[in-house]
Write a protein that holds these residues in place. Structure first.
Motif, PDB file in Angstrom:
ATOM      1  N   ALA A 523       0.841  -1.197   0.000  1.00 36.30           N
ATOM      2  CA  ALA A 523       0.000   0.000   0.000  1.00 36.30           C
ATOM      3  C   ALA A 523       0.874   1.244   0.000  1.00 36.30           C
ATOM      4  O   ALA A 523       1.879   1.316   0.716  1.00 36.30           O
ATOM      5  N   LEU A 524       0.476   2.227  -0.816  1.00 37.22           N
ATOM      6  CA  LEU A 524       1.165   3.515  -0.863  1.00 37.22           C
ATOM      7  C   LEU A 524       0.325   4.546  -0.112  1.00 37.22           C
ATOM      8  O   LEU A 524      -0.875   4.673  -0.356  1.00 37.22           O
ATOM      9  N   GLU A 525       0.964   5.264   0.788  1.00 41.74           N
ATOM     10  CA  GLU A 525       0.272   6.264   1.597  1.00 41.74           C
ATOM     11  C   GLU A 525       1.005   7.605   1.472  1.00 41.74           C
ATOM     12  O   GLU A 525       2.238   7.662   1.530  1.00 41.74           O
ATOM     13  N   ARG A 526       0.253   8.692   1.293  1.00 40.89           N
ATOM     14  CA  ARG A 526       0.884  10.015   1.214  1.00 40.89           C
ATOM     15  C   ARG A 526      -0.171  11.087   1.489  1.00 40.89           C
ATOM     16  O   ARG A 526      -1.286  11.009   0.972  1.00 40.89           O
ATOM     17  N   ASN A 527       0.206  12.072   2.277  1.00 48.14           N
ATOM     18  CA  ASN A 527      -0.670  13.213   2.528  1.00 48.14           C
ATOM     19  C   ASN A 527      -0.344  14.286   1.491  1.00 48.14           C
ATOM     20  O   ASN A 527       0.457  15.196   1.721  1.00 48.14           O
ATOM     21  N   GLN A 528      -0.974  14.152   0.313  1.00 46.59           N
ATOM     22  CA  GLN A 528      -0.653  15.075  -0.768  1.00 46.59           C
ATOM     23  C   GLN A 528      -1.194  16.483  -0.534  1.00 46.59           C
ATOM     24  O   GLN A 528      -0.835  17.414  -1.240  1.00 46.59           O
ATOM     25  N   GLN A 529      -2.052  16.648   0.502  1.00 44.61           N
ATOM     26  CA  GLN A 529      -2.624  17.964   0.813  1.00 44.61           C
ATOM     27  C   GLN A 529      -1.853  18.693   1.914  1.00 44.61           C
ATOM     28  O   GLN A 529      -2.245  19.779   2.328  1.00 44.61           O
ATOM     29  N   SER A 530      -0.749  18.078   2.368  1.00 48.90           N
ATOM     30  CA  SER A 530       0.017  18.682   3.463  1.00 48.90           C
ATOM     31  C   SER A 530       0.631  20.018   3.041  1.00 48.90           C
ATOM     32  O   SER A 530       1.058  20.186   1.900  1.00 48.90           O
TER      33      SER A 530
END
Length: 561
Positions: A523-530
């Motif tokens: 699974a890839l996880e990222r807070n692209q709205q940070s």
């Protein structure tokens, strides 16, 4: 006594001389008919426009009137129009020989016509040669000639990209029979009452596997394949090898009655009923799968090692010990979190770190975009953007393109060019063709839910279950490594996957069979709205499942530059 021995020796010498003369005459006749200096010439005797072949020594033969003569002498003073020269293969098929019953093989005229087989005859009406056509689609590409008397073969044209003998005649059906020779195919077609499709391999038992691989996709539209190779050691061995190329329960191997070598043998013996009984009794090929473990001690110690490749990321290697053939790896993540980017990194990594053939099925983009993406990693520049690609010369792009070949300039990368139209069965046909026909050891599919949309079934969960089962079967059957991209479902709450929440297996969209039938789920996880730029560009890679090691959890962090 001495006089008798002298007479016997003299008689033997004369016989040998006669035999040598006959052999020379046969060779001269063969050379006159096969080694033409000019062909498709007009005949000065019967006014045929293009039926004459002229040898280098001036001797000629007209295949229309059958006369042999000195071409220069007979054509002097005769007004003849020289026809336009046709391609060599077309010359052989169109002008040399006529459609006739192959009486030496007891094959009817109608059958010879259907398969496009012509023959030549001597002055006594005896068949001297057969001409078997081979097609690339519906275009004649090669002709194989069988010399009946000497049983020798020669060919004109090229077998490259041609189908099996008779392949152009059949499209689909419940049964198709494959024989070892052209006359066997025509004989089997007659023995079966001209009801079922029958084709023949091109290169005999030794080349059977290669021939079937080259036409593997053709068999997908037939439910059952009956293998009717010769009843000898080579034929039986080739039958098993060919049967293994098809999915389980599709191939059947036919056994011939005692005293019969092949289908043509049975036709000449008028054993129609026995052939049909043997054909229906053909046994489904099933590899042995039940063993006594106590007898397998040596194999237990000397087991075949699975080929594996390390991941490009140390954290994944620590948990998974690399990427293995014979496993199904699923990569998942929220929309826009870099699933395709990571997948393309894996494609480039496999191309550079292995000598294996790679198959790519990217259903959301054109094949050029797929190649642009792989070469962009090699160039460390976004070549998929026109303005950037235009900065590179053709020579520089060609040098980058060379990574798609091995050292011997052989193709290594195969891409599914779907042209905007996808059909689920067709896609699976392409997957099997890439693995078996193209020798691909790794298949990358982006993505699962485009496969779902290609299905005519309405229920998403059942469709996913069916797709995952078929993918699992392909992996088990072929031993190829498959990397599959899958989407996540929307989750309840204030934060979604685009805001960096942790992913678990229950988030996989559509069906739990995705997790159940995969060997590994990443699974890839990222807070692209940070608001923090580095955090918004950093992807966390979490192992949700590892059947091989059982080690799950956070594996590594990837910073996109």
């Amino acid at each position: 006594m001495e006089k008798e021995n002298k007479k016997a020796r003299l008689k033997k010498t004369k016989l040998n001389q006669k035999s040598n003369r006959e052999e020379l005459n046969m060779r001269a006749e063969f050379e006159n008919e096969e080694g033409w200096d000019k062909i498709h010439q007009p005949c000065p005797l019967c006014n045929s426009s293009d039926a004459v072949g002229v040898n280098k020594n001036g001797s000629a033969k007209c295949f229309s009137c059958g006369e042999k003569y000195n071409y220069k002498e007979k054509s002097e003073g005769v007004d003849m129009k020289t026809p336009a020269v046709k391609p060599v293969v077309q010359q052989l098929n169109d002008s040399i020989g006529t459609f006739a019953a192959l009486s030496d093989r007891k094959i009817k005229l109608e059958t010879a016509k259907k398969y496009g087989v012509k023959s030549t005859h001597d002055l006594q009406g005896r068949i001297t040669k057969h001409f078997y056509p081979y097609y690339n689609g519906h275009e004649l590409s090669a002709t194989k000639c069988r010399n009946v008397q000497g049983k020798g073969f020669f060919s004109q044209g090229t077998y490259n990209d041609t189908g099996l003998f008779g392949q152009q005649l059949f499209k689909s059906g419940k049964y198709i029979t494959v024989t070892e020779g052209e006359c066997d195919a025509m004989a089997a077609y007659e023995l079966l009452g001209s009801k079922w499709a029958v084709v023949s391999i091109k290169r005999g038992a030794a080349g059977a596997v290669r021939d079937i691989k080259e036409s593997l996709e053709f068999f997908d539209d037939f439910e059952n394949v009956i293998i009717a190779f010769d009843n000898d050691k080579a034929g039986k061995k080739a039958s098993v090898k060919v049967a293994r190329l098809f999915k389980p329960s599709k191939a059947r191997i036919m056994s011939f009655p005692n005293g019969c070598k092949d289908p043509n043998d049975m036709l000449r013996q008028n054993r129609h009923k026995e052939f049909i009984e043997a054909w229906w009794s053909a046994k489904t090929y099933t590899p042995s799968g039940v063993i006594n473990v106590s007898e397998q001690r040596d194999k237990f110690h000397n087991r075949e090692k699975r080929d594996s490749v390390p991941y490009p990321y140390a954290g994944l290697n620590k948990k998974l010990y690399g990427l293995r053939q014979g496993e199904l790896v699923t990569i998942t993540g929220g929309t826009g979190l870099g699933k395709s980017s990571v997948t393309r990194e894996l494609e480039h990594w496999l191309i550079n770190k292995t000598k294996d053939n790679i198959g790519i099925i990217s259903l959301e983009e054109d094949w050029r975009r797929t190649i642009d993406g792989v070469l962009s990693i090699e160039a460390n520049a976004r070549l998929y953007i026109d303005q950037i690609r235009e900065r590179y010369s053709k020579e520089e792009l060609d040098k980058l393109f060379d990574i798609l070949y091995d050292g011997e300039n052989k193709n290594r990368v195969w891409v599914h060019a779907h042209f905007g139209a996808n059909d689920l069965d067709e896609i699976f046909s392409k997957i099997r063709f890439m693995i078996i026909g193209c020798g691909c050891k790794w298949i990358i599919i982006d993505h699962l839910h485009m496969l779902v949309s290609a299905s005519i079934e309405g229920d998403e969960r059942r469709t996913i279950d069916s797709i995952m089962t078929r993918l699992r079967s392909v992996v088990e059957e072929t031993g190829a490594g498959v990397v599959l991209v899958s989407h996540l479902r929307r989750v309840d709450g204030n934060k979604g996957h685009e805001n960096g929440i942790a992913v678990n297996l229950s988030h996989l969209r559509g069906s739990q069979s995705i997790a159940q039938l995969s060997d590994c789920v990443l699974a890839l996880e990222r807070n692209q709205q940070s608001d923090d730029y580095q955090e918004s560009q950093t992807t966390k890679v979490r192992v949700l499942k590892s059947r091989y090691t059982g080690d799950v959890g956070m594996a590594c962090h990837l910073l996109y530059d």
